[in-house]
Design a protein around this motif. Structure first.
Motif: not given
Length: 195
Positions: A1-4, A22-28, A46-49, A63-68
């Motif tokens: 799943r890809l969301e922007a 933000e851009i969010r990539l999730e795979t399961s 697993a998820e990356v944002l 500021q630093a770019r937020r990532s998760e």
């Protein structure tokens, strides 16, 4: 799943503005078993944002770019109108001003009523997390309600309302905001394109 998502946050009576992009990539993966556990199947995700652009503070400094990054595992249930019902454990690492890693519970509920002839359909999705470490507890809830209005053929008008709640034990009160979006979707041979 890809969301922007792209947007801009402004505060009343405050000249400061912040980008909301933000851009969010999730795979399961779901392990389909003949003998399910409590009626559900095990899953791992697993998820990356990350943010597209870095924001500036009041002094104009970047500021630093937020990532998760997050990994989760638990049980997944699927029914006719509820294609996704999940409950599991999650570990989330936030790399921002003060990098931190927290663990806790995660849940997701999705209900879908497809449109039929001239009758609109709708979709409701709720995601919630309860994260903790030695010093803090963070509760988040993301509610998305979407209406699917047939226009012609496979073309749908899709207005949506998003409500987000963030509650951190170290802060007084909870942050909350709402977002209204308008879009269209069209299905090509079973594949749905969304704008």
């Amino acid at each position: 799943r890809l969301e922007a998502r792209f947007g801009l946050i402004t505060t009343e009576d405050d000249p400061a503005r912040e980008t909301d992009d933000e851009i969010r990539l999730e795979t399961s993966a779901v392990w389909i078993r003949e003998k399910v556990i409590f009626g559900g199947n095990p899953f791992a995700s697993a998820e990356v944002l990350t943010e597209f652009r870095r924001n500036e503070n009041a002094a104009g400094e970047r500021q630093a770019r937020r990532s998760e990054q997050a990994v989760s595992a638990g049980l997944d249930w699927s029914f006719t109108r509820v294609p996704r019902l999940r409950l599991g454990l999650v570990a989330r690492h936030v790399d921002h001003r003060e990098p931190s890693t927290r663990v806790g519970l995660q849940g997701e509920f999705r209900f879908v009523m497809p449109p039929k002839k001239a009758r609109p359909g709708y979709e409701i999705r709720i995601q919630a997390e309860d994260l903790r470490d030695d010093d803090q507890r963070i509760l988040t809830m993301d509610l998305n309600a979407e209406l699917k209005v047939p226009i012609t053929g496979s073309l749908l008008f899709r207005p949506a309302l998003n409500l987000y709640l963030y509650d951190e034990s170290a802060l007084d009160g909870a942050a909350q905001y709402g977002r209204l979006t308008l879009g269209l979707s069209y299905a090509f041979g079973g594949r749905r394109q969304v704008w």
